[in-house]
Design a protein around this motif. Structure first.
Motif, PDB file in Angstrom:
ATOM      1  N   LEU A  88      56.057  32.463  39.122  1.00 17.13           N
ATOM      2  CA  LEU A  88      54.960  32.632  38.182  1.00 17.13           C
ATOM      3  C   LEU A  88      55.180  33.907  37.377  1.00 17.13           C
ATOM      4  CD1 LEU A  88      52.182  31.846  40.758  1.00 17.13           C
ATOM      5  CD2 LEU A  88      52.850  30.388  38.854  1.00 17.13           C
TER       6      LEU A  88
ATOM      7  N   PHE B 136      53.158  37.020  34.960  1.00 20.05           N
ATOM      8  CA  PHE B 136      51.923  37.668  34.556  1.00 20.05           C
ATOM      9  C   PHE B 136      52.174  38.200  33.156  1.00 20.05           C
ATOM     10  CE2 PHE B 136      49.096  41.222  34.017  1.00 20.05           C
ATOM     11  CZ  PHE B 136      47.909  40.782  34.585  1.00 20.05           C
TER      12      PHE B 136
ATOM     13  N   ASP C 106      48.257  42.889  42.609  1.00 17.33           N
ATOM     14  CA  ASP C 106      49.394  42.420  43.404  1.00 17.33           C
ATOM     15  C   ASP C 106      50.415  43.557  43.568  1.00 17.33           C
ATOM     16  OD1 ASP C 106      51.036  42.523  41.144  1.00 17.33           O
ATOM     17  OD2 ASP C 106      51.001  40.360  40.800  1.00 17.33           O
TER      18      ASP C 106
ATOM     19  N   TYR D 151      44.184  41.244  38.475  1.00 17.70           N
ATOM     20  CA  TYR D 151      43.556  39.933  38.255  1.00 17.70           C
ATOM     21  C   TYR D 151      42.060  40.038  38.505  1.00 17.70           C
ATOM     22  CZ  TYR D 151      48.335  38.536  39.460  1.00 17.70           C
ATOM     23  OH  TYR D 151      49.695  38.425  39.532  1.00 17.70           O
TER      24      TYR D 151
ATOM     25  N   ASP E  19      39.396  38.133  40.439  1.00 16.75           N
ATOM     26  CA  ASP E  19      39.553  37.246  41.588  1.00 16.75           C
ATOM     27  C   ASP E  19      38.396  36.242  41.685  1.00 16.75           C
ATOM     28  OD1 ASP E  19      40.218  36.070  43.970  1.00 16.75           O
ATOM     29  OD2 ASP E  19      39.768  37.818  45.221  1.00 16.75           O
TER      30      ASP E  19
ATOM     31  N   LYS F 193      48.932  27.920  36.294  1.00 10.30           N
ATOM     32  CA  LYS F 193      49.951  28.872  35.828  1.00 10.30           C
ATOM     33  C   LYS F 193      49.501  29.617  34.578  1.00 10.30           C
ATOM     34  CE  LYS F 193      53.619  26.471  38.037  1.00 10.30           C
ATOM     35  NZ  LYS F 193      54.303  25.206  38.029  1.00 10.30           N
TER      36      LYS F 193
ATOM     37  N   ILE G  39      46.826  32.252  35.669  1.00  6.36           N
ATOM     38  CA  ILE G  39      47.465  33.399  36.338  1.00  6.36           C
ATOM     39  C   ILE G  39      48.113  34.316  35.307  1.00  6.36           C
ATOM     40  CG2 ILE G  39      49.460  34.048  37.778  1.00  6.36           C
ATOM     41  CD1 ILE G  39      47.085  33.237  39.470  1.00  6.36           C
ATOM     42  N   LYS G  40      48.811  33.702  34.365  1.00  4.67           N
ATOM     43  CA  LYS G  40      49.473  34.440  33.288  1.00  4.67           C
ATOM     44  C   LYS G  40      48.477  35.339  32.572  1.00  4.67           C
ATOM     45  CE  LYS G  40      52.485  31.599  31.027  1.00  4.67           C
ATOM     46  NZ  LYS G  40      52.770  30.635  29.937  1.00  4.67           N
TER      47      LYS G  40
ATOM     48  N   TYR H   8      42.728  34.899  38.659  1.00  2.00           N
ATOM     49  CA  TYR H   8      43.216  34.382  39.943  1.00  2.00           C
ATOM     50  C   TYR H   8      42.270  33.301  40.440  1.00  2.00           C
ATOM     51  CZ  TYR H   8      45.326  34.637  44.621  1.00  2.00           C
ATOM     52  OH  TYR H   8      45.972  34.361  45.805  1.00  2.00           O
TER      53      TYR H   8
ATOM     54  N   PRO I 255      45.104  28.018  44.192  1.00  2.00           N
ATOM     55  CA  PRO I 255      46.348  27.328  43.872  1.00  2.00           C
ATOM     56  C   PRO I 255      46.333  25.864  44.313  1.00  2.00           C
ATOM     57  CG  PRO I 255      46.640  28.640  45.842  1.00  2.00           C
ATOM     58  CD  PRO I 255      45.246  28.896  45.373  1.00  2.00           C
TER      59      PRO I 255
END
Ligand SMILES: *Cc1c(COP(=O)(O)O)cnc(C)c1O
Length: 443
Positions: free
Chosen positions: A8, A10, A60, A66, A68, A399, A402-403, A407, A410
């Motif tokens: 993935l 970011f 991360d 992110y 959340d 995806k 997330i980018k 968050y 998944p």
């Protein structure tokens, strides 16, 4: 698909440290994770390793930030590292972290649970939701002196053998294990029913007259995406279990203290015989609980013959974290209005996005601070419908989110959560990312 080769990004940048640490994790831990959904297999790519969290945000190990919306799968209703909880935990852990003997914190949290959850008169603490449901059905079986249980297709009750069961093809009354290692003996005592289908339940009771100890259900289903119960269905379930002398078990591991301070049972005004709890009651620590009428709970050891125990059950640090979380919720019931307002804002934004982005076949479902986006042409009312969703589209959507620093779970079959630490700006950011992500997915 070769899961390892995909990574993935970011904001277009690869997550190198997460990627490397995952490769190392795979050397020592099966699949590199301690719970399968964390491996991101259903969306592809490698998992993101988290370093820390504060409020609505997580970071991360590559330093990416992110917002959340997973919140440890629901427990963190006050957000990450809430200072009130952190301070209480620090104070507790300095006094020793476990005794295997009674402590005051256990009594404090039990009293609070009994006060807050309408159907619970007595409660026993365990270490996970899995233990709670396992113990609850043992108790139900002992109390009714019957062996069979009914569970619903698509509801999750942890990984106890009795729940890792699916319906056999053709006949709904013929069950199969959903994992190798679950024995035939166990399998034959779990009957699978369809969510929101009262006729199906009536038929099951007719075919298993006097044999069903209990029916266990997520009163709002949060493990097949988000599926809301029809009121006739829930009320009917309460009636029929009572008539047939079976116990109704509400698995409120997600909904407890989440959809209202007394859980889904308070919200819907339905009184189950037993309730299982987890997630929020641990305040971020590993905790579960089961409770119900005294008359049923009193047959547990040491008062009664039904065995159930745990070396770390009622752990003082976990009890303190849970107690303070519940106390905050009880003393600030406005939190639920706030969460609902945030949810409403999210809903308005996403429904607009679906209209104006040209996205087709997207269903947004919300209940208070719980929500889920199904890539599905139709409204989802049970697991069969849920499985018609496009996991390819969800994976592409995930995806993209997330980018953009959002968050989310998944997996198409998990849900999003909000906390009191989320602000309107977090929701606005979600809505913006959702618009661009939908645009990309449906381009
Ligand atoms: C998470 C969950 C469980 C299992 O809890 P664990 O603490 O993961 O064992 C059980 N029931 C429901 C409804 C859940 O969402």
């Amino acid at each position: 698909m070769d899961n390892g080769s995909l990574q993935l990004t970011f904001k277009g940048v690869l997550m190198k440290k997460s990627s490397n640490l995952y490769n190392e994790a795979c050397k020592y831990i099966p699949g590199g994770v301690n719970s399968p959904v964390r491996a991101f297999r259903s969306v592809g790519g490698k998992p993101i390793f988290i370093e820390r969290g504060k409020g609505s945000k997580i970071w991360d190990i590559d330093g990416n930030e992110y917002i959340d919306f997973v919140l440890s799968w629901g427990p963190l209703i006050l957000g990450h590292a809430d200072e009130r909880i952190v301070n209480a935990v620090k104070e507790s852990v300095e006094k020793g972290s476990s005794f295997g003997a009674p402590t005051k914190a256990e009594v404090d949290i039990a009293r609070l649970i009994v006060e807050m959850v309408p159907s619970i008169e007595k409660v026993r603490m365990v270490n996970s939701g899995t233990e709670a449901t396992m113990s609850a059905i043992r108790l139900a079986r002992a109390y009714t002196r019957r062996d069979k249980i009914v569970k619903f297709n698509g509801c999750y009750h942890g990984h106890g053998d009795s729940f890792l069961i699916k319906a056999g093809s053709g006949s709904l009354t013929y069950s199969l294990p959903s994992s190798p290692g679950v024995t035939k003996c166990v399998t034959k005592n779990t009957i699978i029913a369809e969510y929101n289908d009262l006729e199906n339940i009536k038929k099951i009771f007719l075919e298993n007259k006097g044999e069903i100890s209990s029916v266990i259900i997520e009163p709002i289903a949060g493990n097949m995406g988000l599926v809301l119960p029809e009121m006739d269905f829930l009320n009917g379930l309460r009636e029929i279990t009572k008539e047939e002398g079976s116990l109704l078990i509400f698995d409120e591991v997600i909904t407890g203290f989440r959809v209202s301070k007394g859980g889904a049972q308070e919200y819907f005004g339905i009184t189950p015989d037993l309730t299982t709890l987890g997630k929020i009651i641990g305040g971020g620590f590993p905790v579960g609980a089961f409770g119900g009428r005294s008359e049923i709970m009193n047959i547990l050891a040491p008062d009664g013959p039904v065995y159930q125990a745990g070396t770390l059950s009622g752990n003082p640090v976990a009890m303190i974290a849970g107690y303070h979380t519940l106390k905050i919720l009880k003393e600030n019931p406005d939190i639920y209005n706030y969460l609902d307002k945030l949810g409403e804002k999210l809903e308005d934004g996403i429904l607009d996005n679906i209209k104006i982005s040209g996205a087709k076949g997207v269903q947004f479902v919300r209940f208070g601070s719980l929500s889920c986006l199904f890539f599905n042409n139709d409204k989802v009312k049970n697991a069969i419908d849920a499985l018609n969703s496009s996991t390819e589209r969800y994976s592409a959507y995930f995806k993209e989110m997330i980018k953009r620093g959002i968050y989310i779970a998944p997996s198409q079959f998990e849900i999003s959560f909000l906390s009191s630490a989320h602000g309107r700006d977090d929701i606005e950011n979600f809505i913006k990312a959702n618009y661009s992500s939908l645009k990309t997915v449906f381009d």
